[in-house]
Design a protein around this motif. Structure first.
Motif: not given
Length: 142
Positions: A50-68
């Motif tokens: 894995t050369l790069y990883t970024d997590r979805q910030p808490a300020t953005v939410a999607y319909d499945d309510e999961s962390s991406h």
């Protein structure tokens, strides 16, 4: 005149079969070592880095309510290196949405930034390339 008499049938040269068996044993040992080395190589390749990883910030939410997560992954095999961009909710990066990345310089100048929005995630590479992954492609476990 010289007369040669054949040797009695029970007095064959005993070194011949012994040397033949020793040669077969040596060939078997060499073949076994080569097969063992090949198996060890096959078990360790291809590798994933894995050369790069970024997590979805808490300020953005999607319909499945999961962390991406979005990740840039290098797959190294005996013949070549390939690169893929991943987006999904699986932290092991095994199940989700993958995009093959084949443009020149992707390995030398990997991801420099990501921008998460309600519509999806935009990934910027050091080469100047940008890839946008719509949320519909990775939300809901894809």
């Amino acid at each position: 005149m010289v007369v040669r008499t054949p040797a009695p049938s029970g007095t064959r040269d005993q070194a011949g079969p012994w040397l033949r068996r020793l040669g077969l044993l040596a060939a078997g040992l060499v073949a076994g070592a080569v097969l063992c080395a090949g198996a060890m190589i096959a078990l360790t390749w291809p590798t994933q880095q894995t050369l790069y990883t970024d997590r979805q910030p808490a300020t953005v939410a999607y319909d499945d309510e999961s962390s991406h997560v979005v990740a840039f992954i290098r797959y190294h095999s005996l013949l070549e290196d390939t690169y893929r961009l991943y987006a999904g909710r699986d932290p092991s990066l095994q199940y989700g949405h993958f995009i093959d990345v084949g443009f020149a310089g992707a390995a030398d100048q990997p991801v420099i930034s990501t921008q998460w929005t309600r519509e999806g995630v935009r990934v910027r590479f050091g080469t100047g390339h940008e890839l946008f992954i719509p949320a519909a492609a990775f939300v809901g476990g894809r």
